[in-house]
Motif scaffolding. Sequence first.
Motif, PDB file in Angstrom:
ATOM      1  N   ASN A   1      84.957  26.723   8.880  1.00 47.65           N
ATOM      2  CA  ASN A   1      84.447  28.046   8.506  1.00 47.65           C
ATOM      3  C   ASN A   1      83.283  27.904   7.533  1.00 47.65           C
ATOM      4  N   ILE A   2      82.098  27.665   8.094  1.00 45.57           N
ATOM      5  CA  ILE A   2      80.917  27.400   7.278  1.00 45.57           C
ATOM      6  C   ILE A   2      80.147  28.665   6.912  1.00 45.57           C
ATOM      7  N   THR A   3      80.586  29.812   7.380  1.00 41.91           N
ATOM      8  CA  THR A   3      79.772  31.028   7.265  1.00 41.91           C
ATOM      9  C   THR A   3      79.578  31.481   5.823  1.00 41.91           C
ATOM     10  N   GLN A   4      80.668  31.679   5.082  1.00 40.69           N
ATOM     11  CA  GLN A   4      80.542  32.198   3.722  1.00 40.69           C
ATOM     12  C   GLN A   4      79.761  31.250   2.823  1.00 40.69           C
ATOM     13  N   LEU A   5      80.065  29.972   2.868  1.00 35.78           N
ATOM     14  CA  LEU A   5      79.382  29.018   1.987  1.00 35.78           C
ATOM     15  C   LEU A   5      77.901  28.916   2.336  1.00 35.78           C
ATOM     16  N   SER A   6      77.555  29.094   3.622  1.00 36.99           N
ATOM     17  CA  SER A   6      76.154  29.049   4.026  1.00 36.99           C
ATOM     18  C   SER A   6      75.429  30.347   3.694  1.00 36.99           C
ATOM     19  N   GLU A   7      76.190  31.442   3.602  1.00 41.08           N
ATOM     20  CA  GLU A   7      75.595  32.734   3.243  1.00 41.08           C
ATOM     21  C   GLU A   7      74.873  32.659   1.899  1.00 41.08           C
ATOM     22  N   TYR A   8      75.397  31.875   0.982  1.00 43.07           N
ATOM     23  CA  TYR A   8      74.792  31.805  -0.352  1.00 43.07           C
ATOM     24  C   TYR A   8      73.438  31.084  -0.350  1.00 43.07           C
ATOM     25  N   ARG A   9      73.146  30.299   0.701  1.00 43.51           N
ATOM     26  CA  ARG A   9      72.015  29.395   0.654  1.00 43.51           C
ATOM     27  C   ARG A   9      70.743  29.982   1.279  1.00 43.51           C
ATOM     28  N   LYS A  10      70.269  31.049   0.721  1.00 47.07           N
ATOM     29  CA  LYS A  10      69.004  31.641   1.164  1.00 47.07           C
ATOM     30  C   LYS A  10      67.832  30.698   0.955  1.00 47.07           C
ATOM     31  N   ASP A  11      68.020  29.700   0.104  1.00 49.79           N
ATOM     32  CA  ASP A  11      66.953  28.736  -0.209  1.00 49.79           C
ATOM     33  C   ASP A  11      66.926  27.548   0.741  1.00 49.79           C
ATOM     34  N   GLY A  12      67.886  27.454   1.651  1.00 46.20           N
ATOM     35  CA  GLY A  12      68.054  26.237   2.434  1.00 46.20           C
ATOM     36  C   GLY A  12      67.328  26.188   3.759  1.00 46.20           C
ATOM     37  N   HIS A  13      66.591  27.242   4.109  1.00 49.92           N
ATOM     38  CA  HIS A  13      65.926  27.293   5.408  1.00 49.92           C
ATOM     39  C   HIS A  13      64.535  26.658   5.363  1.00 49.92           C
ATOM     40  N   PRO A  14      64.014  26.238   6.507  1.00 51.01           N
ATOM     41  CA  PRO A  14      62.667  25.650   6.542  1.00 51.01           C
ATOM     42  C   PRO A  14      61.573  26.617   6.123  1.00 51.01           C
ATOM     43  N   SER A  15      61.787  27.904   6.372  1.00 52.34           N
ATOM     44  CA  SER A  15      60.736  28.882   6.082  1.00 52.34           C
ATOM     45  C   SER A  15      59.461  28.467   6.827  1.00 52.34           C
ATOM     46  N   ILE A  16      58.364  28.257   6.138  1.00 61.25           N
ATOM     47  CA  ILE A  16      57.107  27.871   6.795  1.00 61.25           C
ATOM     48  C   ILE A  16      56.931  26.351   6.817  1.00 61.25           C
ATOM     49  N   TYR A  17      57.890  25.617   6.258  1.00 68.13           N
ATOM     50  CA  TYR A  17      57.727  24.176   6.078  1.00 68.13           C
ATOM     51  C   TYR A  17      58.423  23.400   7.196  1.00 68.13           C
ATOM     52  N   ARG A  18      57.884  23.519   8.375  1.00 70.05           N
ATOM     53  CA  ARG A  18      58.383  22.821   9.550  1.00 70.05           C
ATOM     54  C   ARG A  18      57.265  22.759  10.588  1.00 70.05           C
ATOM     55  N   LYS A  19      57.487  21.991  11.636  1.00 75.41           N
ATOM     56  CA  LYS A  19      56.514  21.962  12.719  1.00 75.41           C
ATOM     57  C   LYS A  19      56.740  23.162  13.621  1.00 75.41           C
ATOM     58  N   PHE A  20      55.664  23.887  13.896  1.00 73.78           N
ATOM     59  CA  PHE A  20      55.721  25.007  14.833  1.00 73.78           C
ATOM     60  C   PHE A  20      54.983  24.595  16.101  1.00 73.78           C
ATOM     61  N   TRP A  21      55.648  24.715  17.241  1.00 75.58           N
ATOM     62  CA  TRP A  21      55.061  24.266  18.499  1.00 75.58           C
ATOM     63  C   TRP A  21      54.104  25.301  19.090  1.00 75.58           C
ATOM     64  N   GLU A  22      54.225  26.548  18.645  1.00 71.46           N
ATOM     65  CA  GLU A  22      53.286  27.577  19.090  1.00 71.46           C
ATOM     66  C   GLU A  22      52.140  27.668  18.079  1.00 71.46           C
ATOM     67  N   THR A  23      50.963  28.011  18.567  1.00 70.47           N
ATOM     68  CA  THR A  23      49.811  28.186  17.683  1.00 70.47           C
ATOM     69  C   THR A  23      49.966  29.486  16.906  1.00 70.47           C
ATOM     70  N   LEU A  24      49.877  29.400  15.593  1.00 69.41           N
ATOM     71  CA  LEU A  24      50.030  30.576  14.745  1.00 69.41           C
ATOM     72  C   LEU A  24      48.699  31.308  14.625  1.00 69.41           C
ATOM     73  N   SER A  25      48.769  32.628  14.700  1.00 71.75           N
ATOM     74  CA  SER A  25      47.561  33.447  14.625  1.00 71.75           C
ATOM     75  C   SER A  25      47.093  33.568  13.177  1.00 71.75           C
ATOM     76  N   PRO A  26      45.824  33.906  12.972  1.00 70.81           N
ATOM     77  CA  PRO A  26      45.332  34.127  11.606  1.00 70.81           C
ATOM     78  C   PRO A  26      46.125  35.185  10.859  1.00 70.81           C
ATOM     79  N   GLN A  27      46.587  36.213  11.579  1.00 66.39           N
ATOM     80  CA  GLN A  27      47.384  37.263  10.943  1.00 66.39           C
ATOM     81  C   GLN A  27      48.711  36.706  10.429  1.00 66.39           C
ATOM     82  N   GLN A  28      49.340  35.829  11.215  1.00 62.34           N
ATOM     83  CA  GLN A  28      50.590  35.216  10.775  1.00 62.34           C
ATOM     84  C   GLN A  28      50.358  34.297   9.567  1.00 62.34           C
ATOM     85  N   LEU A  29      49.343  33.505   9.656  1.00 64.77           N
ATOM     86  CA  LEU A  29      49.065  32.566   8.575  1.00 64.77           C
ATOM     87  C   LEU A  29      48.778  33.269   7.255  1.00 64.77           C
TER      88      LEU A  29
END
Length: 448
Positions: A391-419
């Motif tokens: 049951n990893i759900t509750q303990l993972s709920e606290y970790r809003k800081d643990g996601h890649p956010s923008i710090y990962r490889k994106f395989w699609e080309t990002l638009s200037p508006q997104q950037l």
Amino acid sequence: MQRWRQKKTPFPLFALLFCAFIVASIFYTESNREIQIQVESQASVTDVTSHALFTASLPTNFSNHFPKRLYSDKLDWSKACSSSRNYSIHDGWISSKGKPDLESGSPTRCDVFSGRWIIDNASHPLYNEGDCPYMSDQLACRKHGRPDSMYQKWRWQPHDCNLKRWNAIEMLEKLRGKRLMFVGDSLDRGQWISMVCLLQSAIGNGSKSMSPNARLTIFRAEEYNASVEFYWAPLLVESNSDDPVNHRMADRIIRPDSVLKHASEWEKADILIFNTYLWWRQGNIKLLWSSDEDGVCEELDGLGAMKFAMEAWADWVDSNVNPLEKKVFFVTMSPTHLWSREWQPGSDGNCFDEKTPINMDGYWGSGSDGPTMRMVESVLGRLESKVSILNITQLSEYRKDGHPSIYRKFWETLSPQQLSNPVSYSDCIHWCLPGVPDVWNELLFHFL
């Protein structure tokens, strides 16, 4: 709790169906298609009130399709579902009240899933991102420019006891001569990569290998005659998204009564870790019953479709798993952090630029769906000792800081508006490594 019992099909009915099949076979053949007939007896629900996990009942006609399944090795998904009709019998059969309370399956009275995150600079991270040659660019946040590293140094501390500390050599000994297989989607793949990274540093360079990326990817620890594997099956049952690369479809189609194709790989493993969730939250699902050859599909919301898939999976577990020979774990949903207003009222962001966990005991955001959790409870409840719950759900709920956010490889080309607006393309679904999935594997280590 009383077990589900099989019903025996009356002989005259069976004879009638058999004759009908012979006649149909004479008038309808295709020289280039091999069909295997698989008849499975339907199950009936007996008294389930004695078990707390049964919070939902099945739709009255759940098993109507099951006595007449045809399994085909080859299916052209592009020609499936030429038309569809709504499936509505399920309406109202899942409770929407209360918070889910999945049992942990813990060998002690301590609930290791209830606790808090604490900083531990001494022991964490458990490995270095750059030292794992099998790291995914989707999860390597420091490599892709994340400036802070504190997200790697949090350790999960249960309230009333201690989680068994990770030991790679001990884990490898537990896996000696065995196959450990993760089954699911990219989140399950992230947990698999975490496990590989946790183990590989304890293995000599000449004693480990990785198979090419495919539906079944295998990491081998030769000295221990052990493998840690990942099998791509995001919806558990057979679907048009089973290709590990080309799985982005306009319409999601599943065979809700068919797990045999995938299970032919599952059954070879000694330890199985299953996960499914997010792929059911992307709109309606089309149901292609294995007995239907006319191209007409039923359409159902994601929760109802997931219920069917979970029941088909549970039938396989119930019929094929001997807990003395095979260990099965089911990982509960991995939460998302898409709306910062849920933990910071008045804000208008998401996980982007978050650097600390949520410090709110019992926090539960919209990224974790209560009705889905309760449905999972009802299915797992009838499997008793055959499945252990992580049951990893509750303990993972606290970790809003643990996601890649923008710090990962994106395989699609990002638009200037997104950037120009990082919040618009932040990945708040997957998890940085080292990070949260390492704790999921510490929990697995704790229970093995």
